[in-house]
Design an enzyme around this catalytic site. Structure first.
Site, PDB file in Angstrom:
ATOM      1  N   HIS A 164       0.826  -1.218   0.000  1.00  0.00           N
ATOM      2  CA  HIS A 164       0.000   0.000   0.000  1.00  0.00           C
ATOM      3  C   HIS A 164       0.853   1.258   0.000  1.00  0.00           C
ATOM      4  O   HIS A 164       0.562   2.225  -0.683  1.00  0.00           O
ATOM      5  CB  HIS A 164      -0.946   0.007   1.209  1.00  0.00           C
TER       6      HIS A 164
ATOM      7  N   LYS B 145     -10.408  -7.614   7.687  1.00  0.00           N
ATOM      8  CA  LYS B 145     -11.146  -7.904   8.921  1.00  0.00           C
ATOM      9  C   LYS B 145     -10.870  -6.777   9.891  1.00  0.00           C
ATOM     10  O   LYS B 145      -9.773  -6.201   9.900  1.00  0.00           O
ATOM     11  CB  LYS B 145     -10.748  -9.254   9.506  1.00  0.00           C
TER      12      LYS B 145
END
Lengths: 286, 187
Positions: free
Chosen positions: B38, B103
């Site tokens: 990222h 999650k």
């Protein structure tokens, strides 16, 4: 063997034990956790929570039958060696042997390598999951007990420590633990196992919490008051309603384990270490 | 429980129809990326450079899989905790990303960006990596191989099971779930 010389153990045996554990523990979730999940699949009231627990049980079955890690995060390798004081080690450096066992086990077991060289600047993956976090204790006797825990990062990141004033008492411990689990919410992959250390010093209480979280699920502290606190905290945590994976439900934690130690007159250290439902640990006695 | 099947790339119509709590099975392409990947993707965007993949209409899966054993497409591959990607997610949505799988809770900035750019956040079951890996039919590293488990992979999945946590209407399944089941004694 001359009695006074004690037992001689080659560190290669310890290396082999570490390697064998590494290749087994991430695919064989301990029976205590499986039993607790099976119980939770019955007692969970939320329909989605119940379904999640069934899928987790299915996952752990696949892991066991196909010999693959239950969770891709096969963790930092934590190695605890308890060495009988009559044992003499030979054949090389103990910690080198442990790290070699981790290296071979993680590579040959197709486990994920999740360790970086330094925490802040380079963060380059070491490629073989070494170095392990190693704790060694000298204990009475002739045996060596090797315990390996593959501790994942997700639940570890949600852990915490507080130095309470003694006046905070039981209520202070409860508030700290329940608030920590509330804030962790869905992040540590509930249903979780909660390990709590109470007492000791700043550093020791964290290790107590680690030992607590790695204690068998379904076991209780031998001291009745601490065992009672384990039950009360489990009830308090499961009243939060976080539920399996945080989607809401009754079963947020499968177990609360406490380990305690004497401490300073001025202190009440408390540490809380979390583990997910895919707890991966085991021991071999040599 | 009703299951909705969707396939990638996602359209705005797909996104509009999804609600927090929906059980979804995704078929098509997922790109994997976690912390280190990222950082590199967002650095490229900030420098005005092309990304190693076109993210328009795509889903990024926050996962660092275990190595595949001989005969496996991929090793165990469950989600990692999403909040660590929060600083990077809004700019990716601004550039067309439509879905994220992970999650755990997202920041308010990320939730606002989902509403603004019409994107959704799905949760897969954390700790169920052996089960989830079975839905992955193809896996190819397309960038950042040097990052090891954090390399970007293009996965082809079939009926990959997820649950919608955040939709474009501002709903959050985690908040709704806890409200429904919290029975704390208020002192």
């Amino acid at each position: 063997m001359n009695e006074s010389c004690g037992r001689i153990v080659d560190v290669n045996e310890i290396k082999e034990a570490v390697k064998e554990l590494a290749m087994n523990i991430t695919s064989n979730i301990p029976k205590g956790i499986i039993n607790a999940l099976e119980q939770a699949s019955i007692s969970e009231e939320s329909p989605i929570g119940k379904e999640i627990i069934c899928r987790i049980l299915e996952n752990h079955k696949i892991a066991r039958e196909e010999d693959v890690p239950a969770c891709q995060d096969t963790g930092v390798a934590m190695v605890f060696v308890e060495i009988g004081q009559n044992v003499k080690l030979e054949g090389g450096d103990l910690y080198d042997a442990i790290n070699e066992g981790v290296r071979q086990g993680y590579i040959q077991g197709y486990l994920r390598k999740s360790v970086v060289t330094d925490p802040l600047f380079e963060r380059v993956n070491t490629g073989d999951n070494t170095p392990a976090v190693i704790y060694s204790d000298i204990v009475p006797g002739n045996n060596i007990k090797v315990t390996l825990a593959a501790k994942g990062g997700g639940a570890e990141n949600m852990s915490g420590l507080i130095m309470l004033p003694p006046a905070a008492g039981v209520q202070g411990v409860k508030e700290f633990v329940i608030d920590l689990v509330r804030k962790a919410g869905p992040n540590p992959c509930p249903p979780i196992v909660v390990g709590i250390g109470i007492g000791g010093t700043f550093d020791r209480v964290a290790l107590l919490a680690k030992k607590a979280v790695l204690r068998e699920v379904g076991s209780y502290n031998a001291h009745p008051k601490y065992a009672q606190l384990e039950r009360e905290l489990l009830e308090g945590i499961n009243a939060l309603g976080i539920g399996p994976q945080g989607f809401g439900g009754r079963i947020t934690a499968l177990a609360v384990n406490i380990e305690f130690a004497p401490c300073h007159i001025a202190s009440l250290p408390v540490a809380c270490n979390l583990n997910c439902h895919a707890g991966s640990y085991g021991s071999i006695v040599l | 429980m009703a299951i909705i099947n969707i396939s990638t790339p996602l359209t705005d119509d797909d996104i509009i129809s999804l609600r927090a709590g929906d059980n979804i099975k995704i078929s098509g392409t997922l790109y994997t990326a976690r912390d280190a990947a990222h950082k590199r993707l967002v650095d490229l965007i900030k420098k005005g450079k092309d990304l190693p993949m076109d993210i328009k209409g795509q889903i990024i899966y926050y996962v660092g899989p275990a190595p595949e054993k001989p005969g496996q497409v991929i090793g165990s591959a469950g989600p990692t905790t999403s909040y660590r990607m929060d600083p990077y997610a809004p700019i990716l949505m601004e550039h067309g990303l439509k879905g994220m799988i992970g999650k755990g809770s997202r920041s308010m900035d990320v939730r606002d960006a989902m509403v603004k750019y019409k994107a959704v956040y799905f949760a897969a079951i954390g700790g169920a990596g052996a089960l989830l890996a079975k839905c992955v039919k193809e896996s190819e590293i397309i960038a950042y191989e040097d990052l090891g488990p954090e390399a970007i992979r293009k996965l082809t999945v079939e009926a990959f099971p997820v649950t919608v946590v955040n939709d474009i209407y501002g709903n959050d399944l985690y908040e709704e779930g806890i409200k429904k089941y919290n029975i704390e004694q208020i002192n």
